[in-house]
Scaffold this active site. Structure first.
Site, PDB file in Angstrom:
ATOM      1  N   TYR A   1      20.143  12.878  57.773  1.00  0.00           N
ATOM      2  CA  TYR A   1      20.611  12.860  59.164  1.00  0.00           C
ATOM      3  C   TYR A   1      20.862  11.431  59.667  1.00  0.00           C
ATOM      4  CZ  TYR A   1      19.840  17.893  59.892  1.00  0.00           C
ATOM      5  OH  TYR A   1      19.926  19.272  59.850  1.00  0.00           O
TER       6      TYR A   1
ATOM      7  N   GLU B   1      25.968  15.455  50.293  1.00  0.00           N
ATOM      8  CA  GLU B   1      24.684  16.140  50.509  1.00  0.00           C
ATOM      9  C   GLU B   1      24.193  16.826  49.244  1.00  0.00           C
ATOM     10  OE1 GLU B   1      25.541  16.866  55.275  1.00  0.00           O
ATOM     11  OE2 GLU B   1      25.498  18.604  53.937  1.00  0.00           O
TER      12      GLU B   1
ATOM     13  N   HIS C   1      21.062  24.572  58.263  1.00  0.00           N
ATOM     14  CA  HIS C   1      22.039  23.481  58.192  1.00  0.00           C
ATOM     15  C   HIS C   1      23.192  23.883  57.292  1.00  0.00           C
ATOM     16  CE1 HIS C   1      23.971  19.677  57.153  1.00  0.00           C
ATOM     17  NE2 HIS C   1      23.870  20.057  55.894  1.00  0.00           N
TER      18      HIS C   1
ATOM     19  N   THR D   1      26.087  24.557  67.087  1.00  0.00           N
ATOM     20  CA  THR D   1      24.830  23.802  66.981  1.00  0.00           C
ATOM     21  C   THR D   1      23.790  24.291  67.985  1.00  0.00           C
ATOM     22  OG1 THR D   1      26.120  21.882  66.297  1.00  0.00           O
ATOM     23  CG2 THR D   1      23.861  21.465  67.033  1.00  0.00           C
TER      24      THR D   1
ATOM     25  N   PHE E   1      16.927  12.317  70.067  1.00  0.00           N
ATOM     26  CA  PHE E   1      16.156  13.399  69.428  1.00  0.00           C
ATOM     27  C   PHE E   1      15.936  13.164  67.940  1.00  0.00           C
ATOM     28  CE2 PHE E   1      20.672  14.660  69.519  1.00  0.00           C
ATOM     29  CZ  PHE E   1      20.921  14.906  68.178  1.00  0.00           C
TER      30      PHE E   1
ATOM     31  N   LYS F   1      16.110  25.748  57.341  1.00  0.00           N
ATOM     32  CA  LYS F   1      15.146  24.804  57.906  1.00  0.00           C
ATOM     33  C   LYS F   1      13.760  25.458  57.980  1.00  0.00           C
ATOM     34  CE  LYS F   1      18.847  22.413  60.452  1.00  0.00           C
ATOM     35  NZ  LYS F   1      19.404  22.070  61.792  1.00  0.00           N
TER      36      LYS F   1
ATOM     37  N   ASN G   1      17.017  25.551  65.148  1.00  0.00           N
ATOM     38  CA  ASN G   1      18.250  26.327  64.950  1.00  0.00           C
ATOM     39  C   ASN G   1      18.453  26.810  63.505  1.00  0.00           C
ATOM     40  OD1 ASN G   1      19.036  23.902  63.863  1.00  0.00           O
ATOM     41  ND2 ASN G   1      20.824  23.622  65.175  1.00  0.00           N
TER      42      ASN G   1
ATOM     43  N   ARG H   1      22.871  31.531  63.809  1.00  0.00           N
ATOM     44  CA  ARG H   1      22.170  30.990  64.986  1.00  0.00           C
ATOM     45  C   ARG H   1      22.294  31.921  66.192  1.00  0.00           C
ATOM     46  NH1 ARG H   1      24.482  24.916  63.952  1.00  0.00           N
ATOM     47  NH2 ARG H   1      22.872  24.186  62.500  1.00  0.00           N
TER      48      ARG H   1
ATOM     49  N   ARG I   1      30.228  27.168  58.110  1.00  0.00           N
ATOM     50  CA  ARG I   1      29.942  26.688  59.479  1.00  0.00           C
ATOM     51  C   ARG I   1      30.190  27.811  60.494  1.00  0.00           C
ATOM     52  NH1 ARG I   1      27.686  21.592  60.797  1.00  0.00           N
ATOM     53  NH2 ARG I   1      29.102  21.425  62.561  1.00  0.00           N
TER      54      ARG I   1
HETATM   55  P1  GTP Z   1      23.261  20.653  61.020  1.00  0.00           P
HETATM   56  O1  GTP Z   1      23.934  21.734  60.245  1.00  0.00           O
HETATM   57  O2  GTP Z   1      21.750  20.733  61.004  1.00  0.00           O
HETATM   58  O3  GTP Z   1      23.777  19.280  60.634  1.00  0.00           O
HETATM   59  O4  GTP Z   1      23.660  20.940  62.546  1.00  0.00           O
HETATM   60  P2  GTP Z   1      25.072  20.705  63.243  1.00  0.00           P
HETATM   61  O5  GTP Z   1      26.042  20.080  62.290  1.00  0.00           O
HETATM   62  O6  GTP Z   1      25.457  21.980  63.881  1.00  0.00           O
HETATM   63  O7  GTP Z   1      24.705  19.651  64.394  1.00  0.00           O
HETATM   64  P3  GTP Z   1      24.501  18.064  64.267  1.00  0.00           P
HETATM   65  O8  GTP Z   1      24.810  17.586  62.890  1.00  0.00           O
HETATM   66  O9  GTP Z   1      25.218  17.444  65.416  1.00  0.00           O
HETATM   67  O10 GTP Z   1      22.940  17.932  64.553  1.00  0.00           O
HETATM   68  C1  GTP Z   1      22.017  18.077  63.494  1.00  0.00           C
HETATM   69  C2  GTP Z   1      20.798  18.792  63.993  1.00  0.00           C
HETATM   70  O11 GTP Z   1      20.138  17.988  64.954  1.00  0.00           O
HETATM   71  C3  GTP Z   1      21.055  20.097  64.745  1.00  0.00           C
HETATM   72  O12 GTP Z   1      21.256  21.197  63.903  1.00  0.00           O
HETATM   73  C4  GTP Z   1      19.769  20.249  65.529  1.00  0.00           C
HETATM   74  O13 GTP Z   1      18.709  20.751  64.691  1.00  0.00           O
HETATM   75  C5  GTP Z   1      19.472  18.804  65.894  1.00  0.00           C
HETATM   76  N1  GTP Z   1      20.000  18.505  67.214  1.00  0.00           N
HETATM   77  C6  GTP Z   1      21.292  18.283  67.571  1.00  0.00           C
HETATM   78  N2  GTP Z   1      21.390  18.040  68.880  1.00  0.00           N
HETATM   79  C7  GTP Z   1      20.130  18.109  69.370  1.00  0.00           C
HETATM   80  C8  GTP Z   1      19.553  17.944  70.664  1.00  0.00           C
HETATM   81  O14 GTP Z   1      20.244  17.684  71.654  1.00  0.00           O
HETATM   82  N3  GTP Z   1      18.193  18.092  70.758  1.00  0.00           N
HETATM   83  C9  GTP Z   1      17.409  18.365  69.675  1.00  0.00           C
HETATM   84  N4  GTP Z   1      16.080  18.499  69.842  1.00  0.00           N
HETATM   85  N5  GTP Z   1      17.908  18.531  68.449  1.00  0.00           N
HETATM   86  C10 GTP Z   1      19.245  18.403  68.301  1.00  0.00           C
HETATM   87 MG    MG Z   2      25.587  18.393  61.119  1.00  0.00          MG
END
Ligand code: GTP
Ligand code: MG
Length: 148
Positions: A49, A126, A115, A91, A57, A9, A112, A102, A85
């Protein structure tokens, strides 16, 4: 072989973590199949997303992803989605274990760093979304030293 879409990112790019992250995946034994740096169109970030579009958010998330260049990659190998992962970590960085990307390099969920696809099926979707031009075929010579 299984493939995962891994994306550094904008914060990871700006903070100079590209080499460190690529190195971790290479050293684990995964094969790099595609790599590019791009500025992301808002519509592409929203599509990527889209499952989170109802979250409060969502706009901040899309603004974050388009705030600077990202590094898009396809990594291949046995169980690369699950292992990837695990290497990325939870996350929310406060829950990500030290030793994960992370857990070593992030503090807040909204910054974070990286992805990774969460299922094999989503990985395929994807990869098609981010690499419509297709990906490179090459035969790594180290495979017999990584797989029995
Ligand atoms: P990705 O690998 O980026 O998809 O992350 P993930 O699979 O670990 O988490 P998820 O798909 O649920 O969320 C996607 C992204 O949204 C996260 O990696 C964060 O960057 C963002 N995100 C998730 N939850 C929050 C939140 O509560 N607040 C904010 N600001 N961002 C969030
Ligand atoms: Mg995700």
């Amino acid at each position: 072989d299984e493939r995962s879409y891994i994306m550094i990112k904008p914060d990871g790019v700006q903070r100079g973590l590209v080499g460190e992250i690529i190195s971790r995946f290479e050293k684990r034994g995964f094969q790099l199949r595609a790599l590019k740096i791009i500025n992301v169109e808002r519509s592409l970030a929203e599509t990527h997303y889209s499952d989170l579009s109802s979250k409060p958010f969502f706009k901040d998330l899309v603004d974050y992803i388009i705030s600077g260049p990202v590094v898009c990659m396809v990594w291949e190998g046995l169980n690369v989605v699950k292992i990837g992962r695990d290497m990325i970590g939870a996350t929310k960085p406060e829950a990500s274990a030290p030793g994960t990307i992370r857990g070593d390099f992030a503090i807040q969920v909204g910054r974070n760093v990286i992805h990774g696809s969460d299922t094999v099926e989503n990985g395929q979707k994807e990869i098609a979304l981010w690499f419509p031009e297709g990906i490179v075929e090459w035969t790594p010579v180290a495979k017999p030293w990584i797989y029995e």
